[in-house]
Design a protein around this motif. Structure first.
Motif, PDB file in Angstrom:
ATOM      1  N   SER A  80       0.835  -1.210   0.000  1.00  0.00           N
ATOM      2  CA  SER A  80       0.000   0.000   0.000  1.00  0.00           C
ATOM      3  C   SER A  80       0.866   1.253   0.000  1.00  0.00           C
ATOM      4  N   LEU A  81       2.005   1.165   0.708  1.00  0.00           N
ATOM      5  CA  LEU A  81       2.856   2.358   0.804  1.00  0.00           C
ATOM      6  C   LEU A  81       4.069   2.271  -0.124  1.00  0.00           C
ATOM      7  N   ALA A  82       3.998   1.345  -1.082  1.00  0.00           N
ATOM      8  CA  ALA A  82       5.140   1.137  -1.995  1.00  0.00           C
ATOM      9  C   ALA A  82       5.495   2.403  -2.763  1.00  0.00           C
ATOM     10  N   THR A  83       4.499   3.256  -2.979  1.00  0.00           N
ATOM     11  CA  THR A  83       4.749   4.437  -3.812  1.00  0.00           C
ATOM     12  C   THR A  83       5.063   5.686  -2.966  1.00  0.00           C
ATOM     13  N   TYR A  84       5.195   5.504  -1.634  1.00  0.00           N
ATOM     14  CA  TYR A  84       5.235   6.710  -0.797  1.00  0.00           C
ATOM     15  C   TYR A  84       6.433   7.620  -1.103  1.00  0.00           C
ATOM     16  N   LYS A  85       7.605   7.008  -1.352  1.00  0.00           N
ATOM     17  CA  LYS A  85       8.810   7.827  -1.573  1.00  0.00           C
ATOM     18  C   LYS A  85       8.694   8.592  -2.887  1.00  0.00           C
ATOM     19  N   ALA A  86       8.244   7.895  -3.911  1.00  0.00           N
ATOM     20  CA  ALA A  86       8.071   8.531  -5.224  1.00  0.00           C
ATOM     21  C   ALA A  86       7.011   9.631  -5.120  1.00  0.00           C
ATOM     22  N   ALA A  87       5.936   9.347  -4.372  1.00  0.00           N
ATOM     23  CA  ALA A  87       4.869  10.336  -4.210  1.00  0.00           C
ATOM     24  C   ALA A  87       5.395  11.584  -3.495  1.00  0.00           C
ATOM     25  N   GLU A  88       6.225  11.371  -2.479  1.00  0.00           N
ATOM     26  CA  GLU A  88       6.793  12.520  -1.752  1.00  0.00           C
ATOM     27  C   GLU A  88       7.618  13.385  -2.696  1.00  0.00           C
ATOM     28  N   GLU A  89       8.386  12.713  -3.566  1.00  0.00           N
ATOM     29  CA  GLU A  89       9.239  13.451  -4.502  1.00  0.00           C
ATOM     30  C   GLU A  89       8.375  14.274  -5.466  1.00  0.00           C
ATOM     31  N   VAL A  90       7.282  13.678  -5.920  1.00  0.00           N
ATOM     32  CA  VAL A  90       6.457  14.347  -6.933  1.00  0.00           C
ATOM     33  C   VAL A  90       5.626  15.489  -6.327  1.00  0.00           C
ATOM     34  N   PRO A 130      10.415  -0.039  -9.748  1.00  0.00           N
ATOM     35  CA  PRO A 130      11.570   0.802  -9.430  1.00  0.00           C
ATOM     36  C   PRO A 130      11.154   2.264  -9.198  1.00  0.00           C
ATOM     37  N   HIS A 131      11.898   2.921  -8.315  1.00  0.00           N
ATOM     38  CA  HIS A 131      11.584   4.288  -7.892  1.00  0.00           C
ATOM     39  C   HIS A 131      11.417   5.255  -9.083  1.00  0.00           C
ATOM     40  N   ASP A 132      12.364   5.226 -10.028  1.00  0.00           N
ATOM     41  CA  ASP A 132      12.321   6.210 -11.124  1.00  0.00           C
ATOM     42  C   ASP A 132      11.087   6.032 -11.999  1.00  0.00           C
ATOM     43  N   LYS A 133      10.695   4.781 -12.218  1.00  0.00           N
ATOM     44  CA  LYS A 133       9.509   4.509 -13.037  1.00  0.00           C
ATOM     45  C   LYS A 133       8.256   5.023 -12.317  1.00  0.00           C
ATOM     46  N   LEU A 134       8.241   4.854 -11.001  1.00  0.00           N
ATOM     47  CA  LEU A 134       7.098   5.338 -10.205  1.00  0.00           C
ATOM     48  C   LEU A 134       7.020   6.863 -10.251  1.00  0.00           C
ATOM     49  N   VAL A 135       8.187   7.503 -10.094  1.00  0.00           N
ATOM     50  CA  VAL A 135       8.205   8.975 -10.103  1.00  0.00           C
ATOM     51  C   VAL A 135       7.650   9.471 -11.429  1.00  0.00           C
ATOM     52  N   SER A 136       8.093   8.856 -12.511  1.00  0.00           N
ATOM     53  CA  SER A 136       7.669   9.306 -13.830  1.00  0.00           C
ATOM     54  C   SER A 136       6.154   9.126 -14.012  1.00  0.00           C
ATOM     55  N   ARG A 137       5.633   7.986 -13.545  1.00  0.00           N
ATOM     56  CA  ARG A 137       4.196   7.722 -13.688  1.00  0.00           C
ATOM     57  C   ARG A 137       3.364   8.659 -12.791  1.00  0.00           C
ATOM     58  N   LEU A 138       3.820   8.848 -11.537  1.00  0.00           N
ATOM     59  CA  LEU A 138       3.070   9.703 -10.613  1.00  0.00           C
ATOM     60  C   LEU A 138       3.101  11.156 -11.067  1.00  0.00           C
ATOM     61  N   ASP A 139       4.216  11.542 -11.633  1.00  0.00           N
ATOM     62  CA  ASP A 139       4.331  12.906 -12.157  1.00  0.00           C
ATOM     63  C   ASP A 139       3.329  13.105 -13.293  1.00  0.00           C
ATOM     64  N   PHE A 140       3.212  12.077 -14.131  1.00  0.00           N
ATOM     65  CA  PHE A 140       2.245  12.112 -15.237  1.00  0.00           C
ATOM     66  C   PHE A 140       0.818  12.237 -14.675  1.00  0.00           C
ATOM     67  N   ILE A 141       0.512  11.435 -13.653  1.00  0.00           N
ATOM     68  CA  ILE A 141      -0.845  11.453 -13.070  1.00  0.00           C
ATOM     69  C   ILE A 141      -1.130  12.818 -12.442  1.00  0.00           C
ATOM     70  N   LYS A 142      -0.130  13.353 -11.766  1.00  0.00           N
ATOM     71  CA  LYS A 142      -0.319  14.650 -11.107  1.00  0.00           C
ATOM     72  C   LYS A 142      -0.647  15.726 -12.153  1.00  0.00           C
ATOM     73  N   LYS A 143       0.046  15.648 -13.294  1.00  0.00           N
ATOM     74  CA  LYS A 143      -0.156  16.688 -14.317  1.00  0.00           C
ATOM     75  C   LYS A 143      -1.392  16.451 -15.165  1.00  0.00           C
ATOM     76  N   ASN A 144      -1.719  15.185 -15.406  1.00  0.00           N
ATOM     77  CA  ASN A 144      -2.778  14.879 -16.385  1.00  0.00           C
ATOM     78  C   ASN A 144      -4.029  14.238 -15.800  1.00  0.00           C
ATOM     79  N   GLY A 145      -3.998  13.955 -14.499  1.00  0.00           N
ATOM     80  CA  GLY A 145      -5.125  13.237 -13.922  1.00  0.00           C
ATOM     81  C   GLY A 145      -4.912  11.750 -14.130  1.00  0.00           C
ATOM     82  N   PHE A 146      -5.805  10.953 -13.535  1.00  0.00           N
ATOM     83  CA  PHE A 146      -5.614   9.512 -13.583  1.00  0.00           C
ATOM     84  C   PHE A 146      -6.154   8.925 -14.863  1.00  0.00           C
ATOM     85  N   ARG A 147      -5.237   8.390 -15.660  1.00  0.00           N
ATOM     86  CA  ARG A 147      -5.681   7.668 -16.858  1.00  0.00           C
ATOM     87  C   ARG A 147      -4.942   6.353 -16.882  1.00  0.00           C
ATOM     88  N   PHE A 148      -5.603   5.341 -17.368  1.00  0.00           N
ATOM     89  CA  PHE A 148      -4.927   4.061 -17.393  1.00  0.00           C
ATOM     90  C   PHE A 148      -3.935   4.005 -18.538  1.00  0.00           C
TER      91      PHE A 148
END
Ligand SMILES: N[C@@H](CCC(=O)N[C@@H](CS)C(=O)NCC(=O)O)C(=O)O
Length: 233
Positions: free
Chosen positions: A168-178, A211-229
């Motif tokens: 559940s918290l696997a993305t927490y570090k990447a989320a903090e960065e974004v 991996p952290h970098d892949k998560l950061v890139s995806r979360l950054d995309f979601i933050k900017k564009n909203g949630f899309r699959f």
């Protein structure tokens, strides 16, 4: 033939913290499985056929029979392969019931994190407040649940709550960065922080989570564009 009958297939998606829980449970118990990566913008016919109610991952096929909903699947895995260690749930009925209760509460982290991210542009307006509230309850509850602390963590003794909290918290570090703010704060949530960071260091957990970098890139995309699959960024 026996092998073919016992076949296990997991349909997941790399960033789905729900699917990761099932993947980690299978690996912890050493159960061989095939993995199908779903593109949730174009779901496979098997996913639509076998999970017609929710049409979501994870979907587990065992002996050709479908199972959905992560908590249901995790319990099924533990009961079906009860000859394999570790047991994910305690044997004592009261302890089992207590773990189930906390497990279903803890599962809310994934959804709340997702919701917070969708409105992550409103960080100042408290997009993460619901998540912080859940983490606060987990912090107090888990201190009582593990009175001596969650010590001696290793792949051989992981349980249901370990699997659920770490995925559940696997993305927490990447989320903090974004989002540029603390989400899992060691000062506010010392117990959960130390528990999760220790779990994240286990080789089996590391190799299962994205991996952290892949998560950061995806979360950054979601933050900017909203949630899309998208299966990939
Ligand atoms: N309650 C479900 C939630 C699973 C879930 O939300 N899966 C998401 C990916 S993280 C999904 O498949 N979404 C596809 C959709 O909503 O159409 C569980 O515990 O398994």
């Amino acid at each position: 033939m026996e092998e073919e009958n016992d076949r296990v297939t997991l349909h997941g998606m790399w960033i789905s913290t729900y699917a990761k829980k099932v993947e980690l449970a299978l690996k912890i118990k050493g159960i061989a499985f095939d993995y199908v990566e779903e593109d949730l913008s174009n779901k496979s016919s098997l996913l639509l056929k076998y999970n017609p109610i929710h049409k979501k991952v994870p979907l587990l096929l065992h002996r050709g029979k479908p199972l959905s909903e992560s908590l249901v699947i995790l319990e099924y895995i533990d009961e079906t392969w009860n000859n394999l260690q570790p047991l994910l749930l305690p044997e004592n009925p009261y302890e089992r019931a207590t773990v189930r209760l906390w497990a279903s509460y803890c599962l809310q982290i994934s959804d709340t994190m997702k919701k917070a991210f969708i409105s992550a542009r409103d960080v100042e307006e408290g997009a993460f407040d619901e998540l912080f509230e859940i983490l606060k309850v987990m912090e107090e509850g888990m201190k009582d649940f593990f009175p001596g602390g969650r010590s001696k963590i290793c792949a051989e003794n992981l349980g249901l709550l370990d699997i659920i909290i770490v995925c559940s918290l696997a993305t927490y570090k990447a989320a903090e960065e974004v989002v540029g703010m603390k989400i899992l704060d060691p000062e506010k949530n010392p117990f959960v922080y130390s528990w999760v960071t220790t779990l994240l260091e286990l080789p089996l957990v590391k190799e299962t989570l994205p991996p952290h970098d892949k998560l950061v890139s995806r979360l950054d995309f979601i933050k900017k564009n909203g949630f899309r699959f998208q299966s990939n960024v």
